[in-house]
Structures are given as C-alpha cells and as structure tokens.
Write an enzyme that holds these catalytic residues in place. Structure first.
Site, PDB file in Angstrom:
ATOM      1  N   SER A   6       0.774  -1.169  -0.186  1.00 42.56           N
ATOM      2  CA  SER A   6      -0.205   0.084   0.006  1.00 42.56           C
ATOM      3  C   SER A   6       1.093   1.118  -0.046  1.00 42.56           C
ATOM      4  O   SER A   6       1.657   1.702   0.685  1.00 42.56           O
ATOM      5  CB  SER A   6      -0.808  -0.095   0.971  1.00 42.56           C
ATOM      6  OG  SER A   6      -1.244   1.307   1.299  1.00 42.56           O
TER       7      SER A   6
ATOM      8  N   HIS B 213      -1.457  -1.097  -4.111  1.00 41.28           N
ATOM      9  CA  HIS B 213      -3.039  -0.916  -3.434  1.00 41.28           C
ATOM     10  C   HIS B 213      -2.814   0.552  -2.887  1.00 41.28           C
ATOM     11  O   HIS B 213      -1.739   1.200  -2.576  1.00 41.28           O
ATOM     12  CB  HIS B 213      -2.661  -1.792  -2.213  1.00 41.28           C
ATOM     13  CG  HIS B 213      -4.084  -1.768  -1.716  1.00 41.28           C
ATOM     14  ND1 HIS B 213      -5.549  -2.357  -1.782  1.00 41.28           N
ATOM     15  CD2 HIS B 213      -4.343  -1.030  -0.293  1.00 41.28           C
ATOM     16  CE1 HIS B 213      -6.119  -2.308  -0.981  1.00 41.28           C
ATOM     17  NE2 HIS B 213      -5.744  -1.419  -0.337  1.00 41.28           N
TER      18      HIS B 213
ATOM     19  N   ASP C  69      -4.920   3.109  -1.302  1.00 39.33           N
ATOM     20  CA  ASP C  69      -5.999   3.893   0.096  1.00 39.33           C
ATOM     21  C   ASP C  69      -6.405   5.445  -0.345  1.00 39.33           C
ATOM     22  O   ASP C  69      -5.501   5.626  -0.315  1.00 39.33           O
ATOM     23  CB  ASP C  69      -5.308   3.105   0.873  1.00 39.33           C
ATOM     24  CG  ASP C  69      -5.373   1.840   1.434  1.00 39.33           C
ATOM     25  OD1 ASP C  69      -6.195   1.202   1.206  1.00 39.33           O
ATOM     26  OD2 ASP C  69      -3.926   1.223   1.788  1.00 39.33           O
TER      27      ASP C  69
ATOM     28  N   MET D  67      -8.756   7.750   0.895  1.00 36.35           N
ATOM     29  CA  MET D  67      -9.640   7.869   2.186  1.00 36.35           C
ATOM     30  C   MET D  67     -10.411   9.271   1.689  1.00 36.35           C
ATOM     31  O   MET D  67      -9.473  10.351   1.224  1.00 36.35           O
ATOM     32  CB  MET D  67      -9.168   8.311   3.027  1.00 36.35           C
ATOM     33  CG  MET D  67      -8.016   6.639   3.202  1.00 36.35           C
ATOM     34  SD  MET D  67      -7.152   7.095   4.845  1.00 36.35           S
ATOM     35  CE  MET D  67      -6.616   5.247   4.570  1.00 36.35           C
TER      36      MET D  67
ATOM     37  N   HIS E 197      -8.577   1.193  -3.523  1.00 41.47           N
ATOM     38  CA  HIS E 197      -9.237   0.703  -2.192  1.00 41.47           C
ATOM     39  C   HIS E 197     -10.151   2.776  -1.932  1.00 41.47           C
ATOM     40  O   HIS E 197      -9.133   3.119  -1.478  1.00 41.47           O
ATOM     41  CB  HIS E 197      -8.224   0.404  -0.889  1.00 41.47           C
ATOM     42  CG  HIS E 197      -9.276  -0.168  -0.100  1.00 41.47           C
ATOM     43  ND1 HIS E 197      -8.781   0.090   1.129  1.00 41.47           N
ATOM     44  CD2 HIS E 197     -10.124   0.065   0.462  1.00 41.47           C
ATOM     45  CE1 HIS E 197      -9.406  -0.262   2.538  1.00 41.47           C
ATOM     46  NE2 HIS E 197     -10.946  -0.372   1.749  1.00 41.47           N
TER      47      HIS E 197
ATOM     48  N   MET F 276     -12.119   4.176   0.118  1.00 38.20           N
ATOM     49  CA  MET F 276     -12.792   4.480   1.120  1.00 38.20           C
ATOM     50  C   MET F 276     -13.566   5.654   1.073  1.00 38.20           C
ATOM     51  O   MET F 276     -13.072   6.867   2.183  1.00 38.20           O
ATOM     52  CB  MET F 276     -11.638   4.882   2.522  1.00 38.20           C
ATOM     53  CG  MET F 276     -11.286   2.886   3.161  1.00 38.20           C
ATOM     54  SD  MET F 276      -9.670   2.751   3.993  1.00 38.20           S
ATOM     55  CE  MET F 276      -8.316   3.264   2.183  1.00 38.20           C
TER      56      MET F 276
ATOM     57  N   MET G 242     -11.457  -6.088   5.818  1.00 41.33           N
ATOM     58  CA  MET G 242     -10.203  -5.637   7.004  1.00 41.33           C
ATOM     59  C   MET G 242     -10.467  -6.185   7.851  1.00 41.33           C
ATOM     60  O   MET G 242     -10.971  -6.116   8.982  1.00 41.33           O
ATOM     61  CB  MET G 242     -11.504  -3.751   7.052  1.00 41.33           C
ATOM     62  CG  MET G 242     -11.810  -3.222   5.825  1.00 41.33           C
ATOM     63  SD  MET G 242     -10.293  -1.906   4.811  1.00 41.33           S
ATOM     64  CE  MET G 242      -8.870  -1.700   5.979  1.00 41.33           C
TER      65      MET G 242
ATOM     66  N   ASP H 144      -6.456  -6.714   4.541  1.00 41.07           N
ATOM     67  CA  ASP H 144      -5.766  -5.304   4.792  1.00 41.07           C
ATOM     68  C   ASP H 144      -5.267  -5.166   5.698  1.00 41.07           C
ATOM     69  O   ASP H 144      -6.819  -4.470   6.932  1.00 41.07           O
ATOM     70  CB  ASP H 144      -6.645  -4.623   3.857  1.00 41.07           C
ATOM     71  CG  ASP H 144      -6.028  -2.861   3.657  1.00 41.07           C
ATOM     72  OD1 ASP H 144      -4.928  -2.713   4.323  1.00 41.07           O
ATOM     73  OD2 ASP H 144      -7.310  -2.111   2.795  1.00 41.07           O
TER      74      ASP H 144
HETATM   75  C1  DX5 Z   1      -6.345   0.828   6.254  1.00 40.79           C
HETATM   76  C2  DX5 Z   1      -5.886   0.691   4.827  1.00 40.79           C
HETATM   77  C3  DX5 Z   1      -4.552  -0.422   4.850  1.00 40.79           C
HETATM   78  C4  DX5 Z   1      -3.891   0.128   5.305  1.00 40.79           C
HETATM   79  C5  DX5 Z   1      -2.573  -0.807   4.987  1.00 40.79           C
HETATM   80  O1  DX5 Z   1      -7.043   2.115   6.407  1.00 40.79           O
HETATM   81  O2  DX5 Z   1      -7.027   0.621   4.100  1.00 40.79           O
HETATM   82  O3  DX5 Z   1      -4.274  -0.728   3.497  1.00 40.79           O
HETATM   83  O4  DX5 Z   1      -3.055   1.305   5.036  1.00 40.79           O
HETATM   84  O5  DX5 Z   1      -1.343  -0.707   6.512  1.00 40.79           O
HETATM   85  P1  DX5 Z   1      -0.471  -1.208   7.502  1.00 40.79           P
HETATM   86  O6  DX5 Z   1       0.221  -2.063   6.369  1.00 40.79           O
HETATM   87  O7  DX5 Z   1       0.037  -0.415   8.134  1.00 40.79           O
HETATM   88  O8  DX5 Z   1      -1.973  -1.336   8.183  1.00 40.79           O
HETATM   89 ZN    ZN Z   2      -6.454  -0.170   1.420  1.00 42.91          ZN
END
Ligand code: DX5
Ligand code: ZN
Length: 222
Positions: free
Chosen positions: A8, A33, A35, A37, A66, A68, A139, A177
């Site tokens: 990620s 990946h 992320d 947000m 991903h 969110m 998750m 994840d």
């Molecule tokens: C959490 C994300 C993950 C996260 C993974 O909100 O969806 O992808 O960043 O990071 P680590 O491996 O540091 O938990």
């Molecule tokens: Zn993620």
C-alpha cells in the site's frame, strides 16, 4: 495456492513517490494498493485520482484501488480513467451508494470489482454480493490509518469466504488489509487469504525485496 503481495503506497515516501513505485516493482510486488480516503467515510484524507494516475504512469503492475469514500459511484469514472485495474468499494451504509449498482458499474468499466468490509461489519452483509465480485477485501484493522495492530478475530470471516469460494468454485480473490507482517500474513494465508495488502511492513523496511519475500515466504511454509 499462490499468494499475491500488494504493498500500500499509503506508507510510501510521497516526496519520492515515483522512485518508491519503481522500487516496489523491482522488489517483486504483484499489485500496488492505493488507499483513497475522503475524510467522511473514514477520519483521514489521503489522495485521489491524480495520484493514481501518477502511479499508473510509473508502472505496469495492476493497480488495486481501495475507495474508503462516500458516493463511490460518483467518483468511479475518474479512478477508471486514472488507470485502476481493480476497484474495491465498501459495503457499509455510511459509504452512501447502491452497492450492487456500483459493483456492476466497476465491471462494466472493464475493471475487477472488489467489496470491502470493516471489522465491525458481519460477514452476512457481504454474502449477498459474493457472486457479483472478483475480490473480497477483509479489513483486519478499522480503516483510516496505516500502522494499526492486526485483528486476529477477523480470520473467521476469511475462513468463511474461502469456504464459500471453494464450494462455488468461484474465481474470487480474498484480500486481507491492515497490520499485515510476516506473522499475520501466515495466519491469514492459513485461513484462506491469497492477497496480502501491506503498508508499514514493506515501506518501512530497509530492504523491500526482503520484506516482500518474508510476507510471501510465510506462505511457502504451508
Ligand atoms: C487502512 C488501509 C490499509 C493500510 C495498510 O485504512 O486500508 O491499506 O494502510 O497499512 P498497514 O499495513 O500499515 O496496516
Ligand atoms: Zn486498503
């Protein structure tokens, strides 16, 4: 079962993102990946399609996005245009979209459709969609921040997902994840996960190739 490692970029050094992407590709990552947000669905803001587009231009690796975010259906075309290969959306009502419709739109756009669910969300909420998705993203931390501890009690969901996949002989990837390190990777794979998303344990390691090998290696011992 072959295990895929999806670092990620949330944990990457954004001041040198292009080099980080090159390094992770060279180190043996299978997917990247991303992320995303929005500060509404989760209590953090990361990045949007502009960064996904930048990453796309640096690598041929599949980009696993991903979302969110709320209203994923509205923003979907921008992530498709940015070059996403797979797009994971959330099942929770707080994500404010018609889940079945969004999953259909992801596939219609030529991407693989993923469905993600939070630790507090029971497996029953994703069950009705399992035959309409390519990836189930479990998750293993509450979404929003990297670096949180893995929740082993989520393994029951992974197990049920793998049982469903086997009984239907479905081409379903099962992703974990959050909090993935060599130890939790091994536990996840034992329970049926085949995609490991890892931020901190890869990007905060001195040697990315070794970190990825360790995550994967933990599956070799199965
Ligand atoms: C959490 C994300 C993950 C996260 C993974 O909100 O969806 O992808 O960043 O990071 P680590 O491996 O540091 O938990
Ligand atoms: Zn993620």
């Amino acid at each position: 079962m072959s295990v895929l490692v999806a670092p990620s970029i949330l944990a990457a050094d954004f001041s040198r993102l292009a080099q980080e992407v090159h390094a992770i590709e060279k180190a043996g990552a299978d997917w990247i990946h991303c992320d995303v947000m929005d500060g509404h669905f989760v209590d953090n803001i990361s990045f949007g399609p502009m960064i996904v587009d930048l990453v796309r231009k640096q690598t041929k690796l599949p980009l696993d996005v991903h979302l969110m975010i709320q209203h994923a259906d509205h923003y979907l075309p921008r992530f498709v245009k940015a070059g996403a290969d797979s797009i994971n959306v959330h099942v929770e009502p707080e994500a404010k979209h018609d889940v079945a419709k969004t999953l259909g739109a992801i596939r219609d756009a030529g991407c693989r459709a993923g469905l993600a669910f939070n630790p507090a969300t029971p497996f029953e909420k994703v069950e009705p969609f399992l035959d309409k998705i390519d990836i189930l993203l479990v998750m293993t931390v509450h979404p929003g921040f990297g670096g949180q501890p893995f929740r082993p009690e989520m393994m029951a969901k992974v197990k049920r997902a793998r049982e469903w996949q086997k009984s239907h002989d479905a081409p379903l990837d099962i992703t974990v994840d959050g909090g993935i390190n060599p130890e939790t990777a091994r536990l996840s794979v034992q329970n049926g996960a085949n995609v490991l998303v890892a931020g901190t344990s890869v990007f905060h390691a001195k040697d990315y190739a070794e970190a990825i090998r360790q995550l994967r290696g933990s599956s070799d011992s199965q």
